[in-house]
Design an enzyme around this catalytic site. Structure first.
Site, PDB file in Angstrom:
ATOM      1  N   PRO A 149       0.482  -0.920  -0.014  1.00  0.00           N
ATOM      2  CA  PRO A 149       0.599  -0.184  -0.117  1.00  0.00           C
ATOM      3  C   PRO A 149       0.800   1.073   0.247  1.00  0.00           C
ATOM      4  O   PRO A 149       0.450   2.233  -0.661  1.00  0.00           O
ATOM      5  CB  PRO A 149      -0.515   0.164   1.384  1.00  0.00           C
ATOM      6  CG  PRO A 149      -0.874  -0.776   2.163  1.00  0.00           C
ATOM      7  CD  PRO A 149       0.302  -1.749   1.112  1.00  0.00           C
ATOM      8  N   GLY A 150       1.974   0.852   0.610  1.00  0.00           N
ATOM      9  CA  GLY A 150       3.032   1.844   1.044  1.00  0.00           C
ATOM     10  C   GLY A 150       3.448   2.652  -0.909  1.00  0.00           C
ATOM     11  O   GLY A 150       3.505   3.703  -1.159  1.00  0.00           O
ATOM     12  N   LYS A 151       3.681   1.591  -1.308  1.00  0.00           N
ATOM     13  CA  LYS A 151       4.015   2.025  -3.258  1.00  0.00           C
ATOM     14  C   LYS A 151       2.872   2.333  -3.968  1.00  0.00           C
ATOM     15  O   LYS A 151       3.044   3.658  -4.480  1.00  0.00           O
ATOM     16  CB  LYS A 151       4.358   0.573  -3.499  1.00  0.00           C
ATOM     17  CG  LYS A 151       5.928   0.099  -3.019  1.00  0.00           C
ATOM     18  CD  LYS A 151       6.844  -0.575  -3.719  1.00  0.00           C
ATOM     19  CE  LYS A 151       8.007  -1.577  -3.116  1.00  0.00           C
ATOM     20  NZ  LYS A 151       8.109  -2.460  -3.557  1.00  0.00           N
ATOM     21  N   GLU A 154       6.669 -14.095  -7.407  1.00  0.00           N
ATOM     22  CA  GLU A 154       7.755 -14.590  -6.962  1.00  0.00           C
ATOM     23  C   GLU A 154       9.163 -13.455  -7.508  1.00  0.00           C
ATOM     24  O   GLU A 154       8.973 -13.787  -8.935  1.00  0.00           O
ATOM     25  CB  GLU A 154       7.891 -16.133  -7.085  1.00  0.00           C
ATOM     26  CG  GLU A 154       9.172 -17.052  -6.854  1.00  0.00           C
ATOM     27  CD  GLU A 154       8.779 -18.641  -5.970  1.00  0.00           C
ATOM     28  OE1 GLU A 154      10.785 -19.094  -5.692  1.00  0.00           O
ATOM     29  OE2 GLU A 154       8.146 -19.140  -6.728  1.00  0.00           O
ATOM     30  N   ASP A 211      10.908  -2.231  -9.071  1.00  0.00           N
ATOM     31  CA  ASP A 211      11.454  -3.630  -7.397  1.00  0.00           C
ATOM     32  C   ASP A 211      12.691  -2.621  -7.218  1.00  0.00           C
ATOM     33  O   ASP A 211      13.180  -1.951  -8.097  1.00  0.00           O
ATOM     34  CB  ASP A 211      12.029  -4.311  -8.404  1.00  0.00           C
ATOM     35  CG  ASP A 211      12.723  -5.880  -6.857  1.00  0.00           C
ATOM     36  OD1 ASP A 211      11.752  -5.439  -6.034  1.00  0.00           O
ATOM     37  OD2 ASP A 211      13.609  -6.260  -6.818  1.00  0.00           O
ATOM     38  N   GLY A 219       8.751   1.092   4.858  1.00  0.00           N
ATOM     39  CA  GLY A 219       9.936   0.438   4.741  1.00  0.00           C
ATOM     40  C   GLY A 219      11.112   1.223   5.440  1.00  0.00           C
ATOM     41  O   GLY A 219      11.025   1.127   7.154  1.00  0.00           O
ATOM     42  N   TYR A 220      12.508   1.467   4.870  1.00  0.00           N
ATOM     43  CA  TYR A 220      13.628   1.866   5.380  1.00  0.00           C
ATOM     44  C   TYR A 220      13.373   3.746   5.730  1.00  0.00           C
ATOM     45  O   TYR A 220      14.857   3.563   6.473  1.00  0.00           O
ATOM     46  CB  TYR A 220      14.551   1.263   4.269  1.00  0.00           C
ATOM     47  CG  TYR A 220      14.968  -0.193   4.803  1.00  0.00           C
ATOM     48  CD1 TYR A 220      15.971  -0.768   5.614  1.00  0.00           C
ATOM     49  CD2 TYR A 220      14.687  -0.670   3.988  1.00  0.00           C
ATOM     50  CE1 TYR A 220      15.824  -2.175   6.202  1.00  0.00           C
ATOM     51  CE2 TYR A 220      14.814  -2.269   3.992  1.00  0.00           C
ATOM     52  CZ  TYR A 220      15.474  -2.694   5.413  1.00  0.00           C
ATOM     53  OH  TYR A 220      15.753  -4.347   5.217  1.00  0.00           O
TER      54      TYR A 220
END
EC number: 3.6.1.66
Length: 198
Positions: free
Chosen positions: A14-16, A44, A73, A157-158
């Site tokens: 959801p953040g992306k 995958e 990605d 995330g980070y």
């Protein structure tokens, strides 16, 4: 009447999705997440690079839905850790994709390391797959270094441990507007917009 171009974003994050919408919708795209189109399969990610993973995701979803799909990605590359977590950023502390556990693992691996040795970058590879056309890719990045402890309440995330170069703020201390001007994803999306308009 303005005609919006549909862009399906190949992510369940959801953040992306939020970032893609904030950046692409003002450019005339009707952004749809996988959830919004009812696509529930996990794709995958077996590539060894961000670009390989983005291509895999974009092509798999585009083939399934027969529409334009954008996949990213992205992740964090820390120089002192030989580029880790890299393509394993989301699963760095395990398959559960736990942001807090990932942050704790990075901080423990960099414990006692001086600021000058904590350089890092967020990298984002974007792939756009349009049925009947060759998949196109772009890459964006933002330079910075790893904080000694998490700061800020925005992002995901980070973001709480990534201090943007030339700012004394982590990504998580930036508003969405600020982040969307300088982030690795914003950098890649600007390049992708030019590519799509060409």
């Amino acid at each position: 009447m303005i005609i919006m171009k549909e862009a399906i974003i190949a992510t369940h994050n959801p953040g992306k999705v939020k970032e893609f919408k904030e950046i692409l919708e003002p450019r005339g795209y009707d952004v749809k997440s996988l959830a919004e189109i009812g696509f529930t399969e996990e794709i995958e990610e077996t590539g060894h690079t961000f670009e390989e993973n983005a291509i895999m995701k974009a092509e798999a979803v585009a083939k399934a839905v027969n529409k334009m799909v954008i996949a990213d990605d992205s992740g964090l590359s820390i120089d002192n850790l030989g580029g880790r977590p890299g393509v394993y950023s989301a699963r760095y502390a395990g398959e559960q994709k736990d942001d807090q556990a990932n942050i704790e693992k990075v901080l423990s691996e960099l414990k006692g390391i001086e600021k000058e040795q904590r350089t890092a970058r967020f990298r984002c590879a974007l792939a756009v797959s349009i049925p009947g056309e060759e998949t196109k890719t772009v890459e964006g990045h933002v330079e910075g270094y790893i904080a000694e402890e998490p700061r800020g309440e925005y992002g995901f995330g980070y973001d709480p441990i990534f201090i943007v170069k030339d700012k004394d703020k982590t990504m998580a201390e930036l508003t969405s507007d600020e982040k969307n001007k300088i982030s690795h994803r914003a950098d890649a999306l600007k390049k992708l917009s030019k590519l799509l308009e060409a």
